[in-house]
Motif scaffolding. Structure first.
Motif, mmCIF file in Angstrom:
data_model
loop_
_atom_site.group_PDB
_atom_site.id
_atom_site.type_symbol
_atom_site.label_atom_id
_atom_site.label_comp_id
_atom_site.label_asym_id
_atom_site.label_seq_id
_atom_site.Cartn_x
_atom_site.Cartn_y
_atom_site.Cartn_z
ATOM 1 N N UNK C 13 -21.474 -26.914 -29.972
ATOM 2 C CA UNK C 13 -21.972 -27.263 -31.289
ATOM 3 C C UNK C 13 -21.809 -26.196 -32.356
ATOM 4 N N UNK C 15 -22.222 -22.992 -33.040
ATOM 5 C CA UNK C 15 -22.903 -21.759 -33.414
ATOM 6 C C UNK C 15 -22.614 -20.661 -32.386
ATOM 7 N N UNK C 65 -34.676 -20.838 -38.593
ATOM 8 C CA UNK C 65 -33.949 -20.806 -39.870
ATOM 9 C C UNK C 65 -32.488 -20.407 -39.630
ATOM 10 N N UNK C 67 -30.684 -20.932 -36.848
ATOM 11 C CA UNK C 67 -29.994 -22.072 -36.225
ATOM 12 C C UNK C 67 -29.703 -23.153 -37.260
ATOM 13 N N UNK C 68 -30.657 -23.371 -38.151
ATOM 14 C CA UNK C 68 -30.492 -24.380 -39.185
ATOM 15 C C UNK C 68 -29.346 -23.994 -40.113
ATOM 16 N N UNK C 69 -29.257 -22.731 -40.463
ATOM 17 C CA UNK C 69 -28.160 -22.233 -41.300
ATOM 18 C C UNK C 69 -26.825 -22.521 -40.618
ATOM 19 N N UNK C 71 -26.236 -24.707 -38.381
ATOM 20 C CA UNK C 71 -26.063 -26.156 -38.295
ATOM 21 C C UNK C 71 -25.531 -26.728 -39.611
ATOM 22 N N UNK C 72 -26.151 -26.304 -40.719
ATOM 23 C CA UNK C 72 -25.675 -26.777 -42.026
ATOM 24 C C UNK C 72 -24.226 -26.333 -42.232
ATOM 25 N N UNK C 73 -23.952 -25.080 -41.875
ATOM 26 C CA UNK C 73 -22.652 -24.475 -42.117
ATOM 27 C C UNK C 73 -21.552 -25.161 -41.306
ATOM 28 N N UNK C 77 -21.454 -29.560 -42.778
ATOM 29 C CA UNK C 77 -20.266 -29.417 -43.620
ATOM 30 C C UNK C 77 -19.111 -30.277 -43.080
ATOM 31 N N UNK C 90 -26.314 -37.209 -40.880
ATOM 32 C CA UNK C 90 -26.472 -35.780 -40.557
ATOM 33 C C UNK C 90 -27.472 -35.105 -41.486
ATOM 34 N N UNK C 94 -31.021 -33.443 -40.510
ATOM 35 C CA UNK C 94 -31.332 -32.047 -40.855
ATOM 36 C C UNK C 94 -32.633 -31.970 -41.648
#
Lengths: 103, 103, 103, 103
Positions: C13, C15, C65, C67-69, C71-73, C77, C90, C94
């Protein structure tokens, strides 16, 4: 209103010494809420609005912690001196309020 | 300012579809803040004031999460399509706003 | 598992670049949890235990925070570039995760 | 260590009645932390990891509120009965711990 005897007569709750401080803080918080309303109305940049919401939330938390401190210092301490079921009930009530703030 | 065409001309920020919802919520939040000010003025029971502060904080968090959703859905998605440094910068900015909300 | 090519093969996933950082942080968090267990066992002073719980909570929020970054990235995206219903889903997912973190 | 008399001898802090409950909760929290470590190692879906982090944070907050309740019920009430500077210091200390939990 700052007279303890009067306070008892009116069922007031003992945090009157700091009342002006709290009133000023709440005035400022109302102003912050109005400011956020205006930012939404003017369609300001979302991230800037979120920054203001975080600031407002922190201001509210500071008021809550201050009021809780006063409450422990007065109502709970008074109840503790009396002891028994009322002291227990006051602590339970305070803990539930704390749990709602902490979430 | 509430005209979508005008909004586009002025570089507004894409959450205009829900604007009335947010304006109404912020109006209600201002009313809640005023109510808490009044409770302090009337020296209502501290625990009851704390309950109202918790409710106001929750209402603010709901607005923040809603605005953030709109922001991700519009600004961040648009930036993602362009890609590159701007997409990265938008994500960093969004994450920092989330960190301030989560604390 | 730390090999990027393998990661892609297994539908991982995205990261993975920061995986060691997260594993180290989670190791430290496990150690903090064990330390708090020991403090309760040894009946350390309640306020000192609460301080450690606050530190652990902050450490967890920092992981969330981060992991969320990531995930968004990555996921968000990627979905945004594809567009349509998947991008929407998605973002919704989120936002719901953010709402649980903010509470 | 679960013997109240022994507890007093060692200057323990009064929440011994619920000690097993807290030890069990902390054991579970350690397990949750280990589970999150494993999820990162196995590169589970980011949103699922965030869900587990939210659950762990809630479990920690419940422990913190429980310990705080015990603390108010014992240490603070005892100090309140003695009164004076020590009662004040105990309340200040408790409020600061609450402020760190509320943030």
């Amino acid at each position: 209103m700052t007279d303890a005897a009067t306070a008892v007569d009116h069922g007031h709750h003992g945090y009157i010494t700091d009342k002006d401080k709290y009133l000023n803080r709440m005035k400022r918080i109302e102003g912050q809420a109005r400011g956020i309303h205006k930012m939404v109305e003017d369609e300001k940049y979302c991230i800037d609005i979120l920054t203001q919401i975080s600031a407002l939330t922190s201001a509210l938390e500071a008021v809550a912690v201050g009021l809780l401190d006063d409450h422990l210092r007065h109502c709970v301490v008074d109840a503790a001196r009396l002891g028994g079921a009322e002291a227990d009930a006051k602590i339970t009530e305070a803990t539930q309020a704390i749990a709602r703030l902490v979430r």
